[in-house]
Scaffold this motif. Structure first.
Motif, PDB file in Angstrom:
ATOM      1  N   PRO A 134       2.339  -0.328  -6.327  1.00 57.48           N
ATOM      2  CA  PRO A 134       1.361   0.645  -7.340  1.00 57.48           C
ATOM      3  C   PRO A 134      -0.155   0.443  -6.738  1.00 57.48           C
ATOM      4  CG  PRO A 134       2.614  -0.824  -8.686  1.00 57.48           C
ATOM      5  CD  PRO A 134       2.724  -1.321  -7.480  1.00 57.48           C
ATOM      6  N   LEU A 135      -0.704   1.675  -6.654  1.00 57.44           N
ATOM      7  CA  LEU A 135      -1.894   1.837  -5.945  1.00 57.44           C
ATOM      8  C   LEU A 135      -2.996   0.939  -6.730  1.00 57.44           C
ATOM      9  CD1 LEU A 135      -3.608   3.630  -4.064  1.00 57.44           C
ATOM     10  CD2 LEU A 135      -4.432   4.892  -5.845  1.00 57.44           C
ATOM     11  N   ALA A 136      -2.747   0.368  -7.719  1.00 55.41           N
ATOM     12  CA  ALA A 136      -3.840  -0.501  -8.551  1.00 55.41           C
ATOM     13  C   ALA A 136      -3.544  -2.022  -7.817  1.00 55.41           C
ATOM     14  CB  ALA A 136      -3.606  -0.509  -9.796  1.00 55.41           C
ATOM     15  N   ARG A 137      -2.486  -2.222  -7.150  1.00 59.99           N
ATOM     16  CA  ARG A 137      -2.136  -3.610  -6.656  1.00 59.99           C
ATOM     17  C   ARG A 137      -2.131  -3.621  -5.247  1.00 59.99           C
ATOM     18  NH1 ARG A 137       2.719  -5.034  -8.221  1.00 59.99           N
ATOM     19  NH2 ARG A 137       3.008  -3.969 -10.031  1.00 59.99           N
ATOM     20  N   ALA A 138      -2.663  -2.399  -4.606  1.00 63.25           N
ATOM     21  CA  ALA A 138      -2.799  -2.092  -3.015  1.00 63.25           C
ATOM     22  C   ALA A 138      -4.148  -2.617  -2.479  1.00 63.25           C
ATOM     23  CB  ALA A 138      -2.280  -0.774  -2.674  1.00 63.25           C
ATOM     24  N   VAL A 139      -4.221  -3.843  -2.133  1.00 63.97           N
ATOM     25  CA  VAL A 139      -5.540  -4.493  -1.832  1.00 63.97           C
ATOM     26  C   VAL A 139      -6.030  -3.709  -0.574  1.00 63.97           C
ATOM     27  CG1 VAL A 139      -6.842  -6.270  -1.351  1.00 63.97           C
ATOM     28  CG2 VAL A 139      -5.084  -6.684  -3.085  1.00 63.97           C
ATOM     29  N   GLY A 140      -7.300  -3.190  -0.535  1.00 62.79           N
ATOM     30  CA  GLY A 140      -7.753  -2.769   0.940  1.00 62.79           C
ATOM     31  C   GLY A 140      -7.278  -1.233   1.165  1.00 62.79           C
ATOM     32  N   ARG A 141      -6.552  -0.924   0.039  1.00 60.81           N
ATOM     33  CA  ARG A 141      -6.101   0.645   0.425  1.00 60.81           C
ATOM     34  C   ARG A 141      -7.159   1.553   0.306  1.00 60.81           C
ATOM     35  NH1 ARG A 141      -1.620   3.792   2.227  1.00 60.81           N
ATOM     36  NH2 ARG A 141      -1.805   5.718   1.076  1.00 60.81           N
ATOM     37  N   LYS A 142      -7.280   2.330   1.275  1.00 58.65           N
ATOM     38  CA  LYS A 142      -8.456   3.719   1.173  1.00 58.65           C
ATOM     39  C   LYS A 142      -7.432   5.160   1.103  1.00 58.65           C
ATOM     40  CE  LYS A 142     -11.684   1.168   3.976  1.00 58.65           C
ATOM     41  NZ  LYS A 142     -12.670   1.130   5.188  1.00 58.65           N
ATOM     42  N   GLY A 143      -7.979   5.664   0.058  1.00 59.36           N
ATOM     43  CA  GLY A 143      -7.210   7.040  -0.261  1.00 59.36           C
ATOM     44  C   GLY A 143      -6.197   6.848  -1.441  1.00 59.36           C
ATOM     45  N   ALA A 144      -5.266   7.907  -1.497  1.00 60.58           N
ATOM     46  CA  ALA A 144      -4.355   8.109  -2.574  1.00 60.58           C
ATOM     47  C   ALA A 144      -3.191   7.501  -2.135  1.00 60.58           C
ATOM     48  CB  ALA A 144      -4.253   9.533  -2.764  1.00 60.58           C
ATOM     49  N   TRP A 206      -0.481  -6.718  -2.456  1.00 59.37           N
ATOM     50  CA  TRP A 206      -0.190  -6.519  -0.869  1.00 59.37           C
ATOM     51  C   TRP A 206      -1.401  -5.805  -0.387  1.00 59.37           C
ATOM     52  CZ3 TRP A 206      -1.211  -1.546   0.750  1.00 59.37           C
ATOM     53  CH2 TRP A 206      -0.590  -1.279   2.026  1.00 59.37           C
ATOM     54  N   ALA A 207      -1.684  -6.427   0.704  1.00 60.71           N
ATOM     55  CA  ALA A 207      -3.024  -6.163   1.358  1.00 60.71           C
ATOM     56  C   ALA A 207      -2.807  -5.319   2.725  1.00 60.71           C
ATOM     57  CB  ALA A 207      -3.954  -7.278   1.736  1.00 60.71           C
ATOM     58  N   ASP A 208      -3.524  -4.211   2.932  1.00 60.39           N
ATOM     59  CA  ASP A 208      -3.706  -3.482   4.113  1.00 60.39           C
ATOM     60  C   ASP A 208      -4.616  -3.976   4.970  1.00 60.39           C
ATOM     61  OD1 ASP A 208      -3.599  -1.589   6.063  1.00 60.39           O
ATOM     62  OD2 ASP A 208      -4.509   0.118   4.760  1.00 60.39           O
ATOM     63  N   VAL A 209      -4.344  -4.734   6.201  1.00 60.75           N
ATOM     64  CA  VAL A 209      -5.152  -5.256   7.149  1.00 60.75           C
ATOM     65  C   VAL A 209      -5.260  -4.285   8.348  1.00 60.75           C
ATOM     66  CG1 VAL A 209      -5.851  -7.572   8.175  1.00 60.75           C
ATOM     67  CG2 VAL A 209      -4.351  -7.345   6.182  1.00 60.75           C
ATOM     68  N   GLY A 210      -5.222  -2.916   8.127  1.00 58.24           N
ATOM     69  CA  GLY A 210      -5.411  -2.263   9.192  1.00 58.24           C
ATOM     70  C   GLY A 210      -6.760  -1.679   9.599  1.00 58.24           C
ATOM     71  N   HIS A 211      -7.760  -2.246   8.927  1.00 59.71           N
ATOM     72  CA  HIS A 211      -9.052  -1.894   9.250  1.00 59.71           C
ATOM     73  C   HIS A 211      -9.945  -3.460   8.776  1.00 59.71           C
ATOM     74  CE1 HIS A 211      -9.660  -1.933   4.557  1.00 59.71           C
ATOM     75  NE2 HIS A 211      -8.533  -1.320   4.614  1.00 59.71           N
ATOM     76  N   PRO A 212     -11.169  -3.536   9.340  1.00 58.78           N
ATOM     77  CA  PRO A 212     -11.729  -4.754   9.492  1.00 58.78           C
ATOM     78  C   PRO A 212     -12.121  -5.440   8.096  1.00 58.78           C
ATOM     79  CG  PRO A 212     -12.972  -3.361  10.884  1.00 58.78           C
ATOM     80  CD  PRO A 212     -11.996  -2.573  10.285  1.00 58.78           C
ATOM     81  N   GLU A 213     -12.290  -4.571   7.037  1.00 59.65           N
ATOM     82  CA  GLU A 213     -12.638  -5.031   5.585  1.00 59.65           C
ATOM     83  C   GLU A 213     -11.313  -5.574   5.075  1.00 59.65           C
ATOM     84  OE1 GLU A 213     -14.416  -3.366   1.585  1.00 59.65           O
ATOM     85  OE2 GLU A 213     -13.805  -1.879   3.125  1.00 59.65           O
ATOM     86  N   ALA A 218      -7.708  -9.686   2.234  1.00 60.84           N
ATOM     87  CA  ALA A 218      -6.490 -10.155   2.313  1.00 60.84           C
ATOM     88  C   ALA A 218      -6.643 -11.743   2.203  1.00 60.84           C
ATOM     89  CB  ALA A 218      -5.903 -10.049   3.513  1.00 60.84           C
ATOM     90  N   GLU A 219      -7.863 -12.326   2.816  1.00 62.52           N
ATOM     91  CA  GLU A 219      -7.913 -13.740   2.705  1.00 62.52           C
ATOM     92  C   GLU A 219      -8.457 -14.112   1.148  1.00 62.52           C
ATOM     93  OE1 GLU A 219      -9.210 -14.763   7.293  1.00 62.52           O
ATOM     94  OE2 GLU A 219     -11.075 -14.419   5.710  1.00 62.52           O
ATOM     95  N   GLU A 220      -9.161 -12.893   0.573  1.00 62.07           N
ATOM     96  CA  GLU A 220      -9.402 -13.345  -0.826  1.00 62.07           C
ATOM     97  C   GLU A 220      -8.282 -13.245  -1.645  1.00 62.07           C
ATOM     98  OE1 GLU A 220     -12.452 -10.428  -2.003  1.00 62.07           O
ATOM     99  OE2 GLU A 220     -13.932 -11.459  -0.926  1.00 62.07           O
ATOM    100  N   MET A 221      -7.358 -12.186  -1.428  1.00 60.05           N
ATOM    101  CA  MET A 221      -6.147 -12.260  -2.166  1.00 60.05           C
ATOM    102  C   MET A 221      -5.164 -13.530  -1.864  1.00 60.05           C
ATOM    103  SD  MET A 221      -2.999  -9.471  -1.831  1.00 60.05           S
ATOM    104  CE  MET A 221      -2.167 -10.483  -0.215  1.00 60.05           C
ATOM    105  N   ILE A 222      -5.081 -14.140  -0.827  1.00 63.22           N
ATOM    106  CA  ILE A 222      -4.264 -15.099  -0.635  1.00 63.22           C
ATOM    107  C   ILE A 222      -5.055 -16.303  -1.144  1.00 63.22           C
ATOM    108  CG2 ILE A 222      -3.503 -16.762   1.165  1.00 63.22           C
ATOM    109  CD1 ILE A 222      -3.300 -14.433   3.164  1.00 63.22           C
ATOM    110  N   GLY A 223      -6.248 -16.487  -1.062  1.00 55.57           N
ATOM    111  CA  GLY A 223      -7.149 -17.549  -1.789  1.00 55.57           C
ATOM    112  C   GLY A 223      -6.934 -17.769  -3.185  1.00 55.57           C
ATOM    113  N   ALA A 224      -6.532 -16.480  -3.756  1.00 55.54           N
ATOM    114  CA  ALA A 224      -6.401 -16.351  -5.324  1.00 55.54           C
ATOM    115  C   ALA A 224      -5.098 -17.013  -5.675  1.00 55.54           C
ATOM    116  CB  ALA A 224      -6.802 -14.868  -5.917  1.00 55.54           C
ATOM    117  N   ASP A 225      -4.088 -16.912  -4.868  1.00 50.44           N
ATOM    118  CA  ASP A 225      -2.915 -17.493  -5.176  1.00 50.44           C
ATOM    119  C   ASP A 225      -2.842 -19.027  -5.055  1.00 50.44           C
ATOM    120  OD1 ASP A 225      -1.918 -15.231  -5.431  1.00 50.44           O
ATOM    121  OD2 ASP A 225      -1.205 -14.752  -3.424  1.00 50.44           O
TER     122      ASP A 225
END
Length: 226
Positions: A134-144, A206-213, A218-225
């Motif tokens: 779901p878009l709400a759980r797609a970390v770093g996703r830009k767009g729809a 899930w984190a999109d690491v296709g861009h520098p941000e 992604a590291e914050e997401m992993i750290g939260a676990d």
């Protein structure tokens, strides 16, 4: 059940800017580990698989990193072949039958995506099964979002689900495509027209690491676990 995994790792990484000036995107580190190693950890966690990675940009670095790790490399030269062309070129290494594919610029939090796909795969109904978040759980996703998932699991264009880059897909139709370089969207469209394109919701993050941000996020997401 698929016994092969295609790791898409040939991209130019242009969205990464200066970070890919001297290295291929799969070797960019997130939480101290190259992106492709995050993907390989999922494969290791799933079980024995024939593993193939494609290469193009700064291929020598990727090949050196994978040396001795039981990963075959499908080198694309002189040009990159996109997901469909790249998968077709790797078929002699992957073998016959359906395969897992996994993008290498993603980081996951939650159940192993390969295991979820394997548990839900139904070859009697499906030509492809795409794992979507779901878009709400797609970390770093830009767009729809990319897709919607019907009650029976069929996948349709447009909606609030994001394709995670993980799937099981049949490969028999790949040789029928005339273009040398093409996207797997070509196959998905054919499968959808037959009512055999399916989606599976991913229950984690899930984190999109296709861009520098995306690295920081992604590291914050992993750290939260932890």
């Amino acid at each position: 059940m698929p016994d092969s995994l295609m790791l898409f790792s040939a991209g130019l990484g242009t969205r990464m800017g200066a970070l890919t000036k001297d290295r291929p995107k799969p070797l960019i580190e997130v939480a101290g580990k190259p992106l492709i190693d995050h993907a390989l950890a999922l494969a290791d966690g799933y079980g024995p698989l024939r593993r193939v990675a494609n290469s193009h940009y700064r291929a020598d670095q990727l090949q050196a990193h994978l040396a001795g790790r039981d990963v075959a490399v499908s080198h694309e030269e002189p040009r990159i072949l996109d997901t469909g062309g790249g998968l077709r070129a790797a078929m002699p290494l992957l073998g016959d039958g359906p395969v897992f594919t996994l993008n290498t610029d993603m980081v996951w939090s939650g159940p192993n995506p390969l295991q979820l796909l394997a548990d839900a795969w139904d070859p009697e109904r499906m030509d492809a099964l795409l794992l979507c978040v779901p878009l709400a759980r797609a970390v770093g996703r830009k767009g729809a979002g990319d897709f919607s998932i019907a009650e029976d699991g069929q996948l349709f264009r447009e909606g609030d689900f994001v394709y995670t880059g993980a799937q099981i897909i049949r490969t028999e139709e790949l040789p029928e495509i005339e273009d040398e370089a093409f996207s797997l969207n070509v196959l998905w469209n054919r499968m959808s027209a037959r009512g055999r394109l399916f989606g599976l919701p991913f229950p984690g993050r899930w984190a999109d690491v296709g861009h520098p941000e995306g690295i920081r996020l992604a590291e914050e997401m992993i750290g939260a676990d932890v």
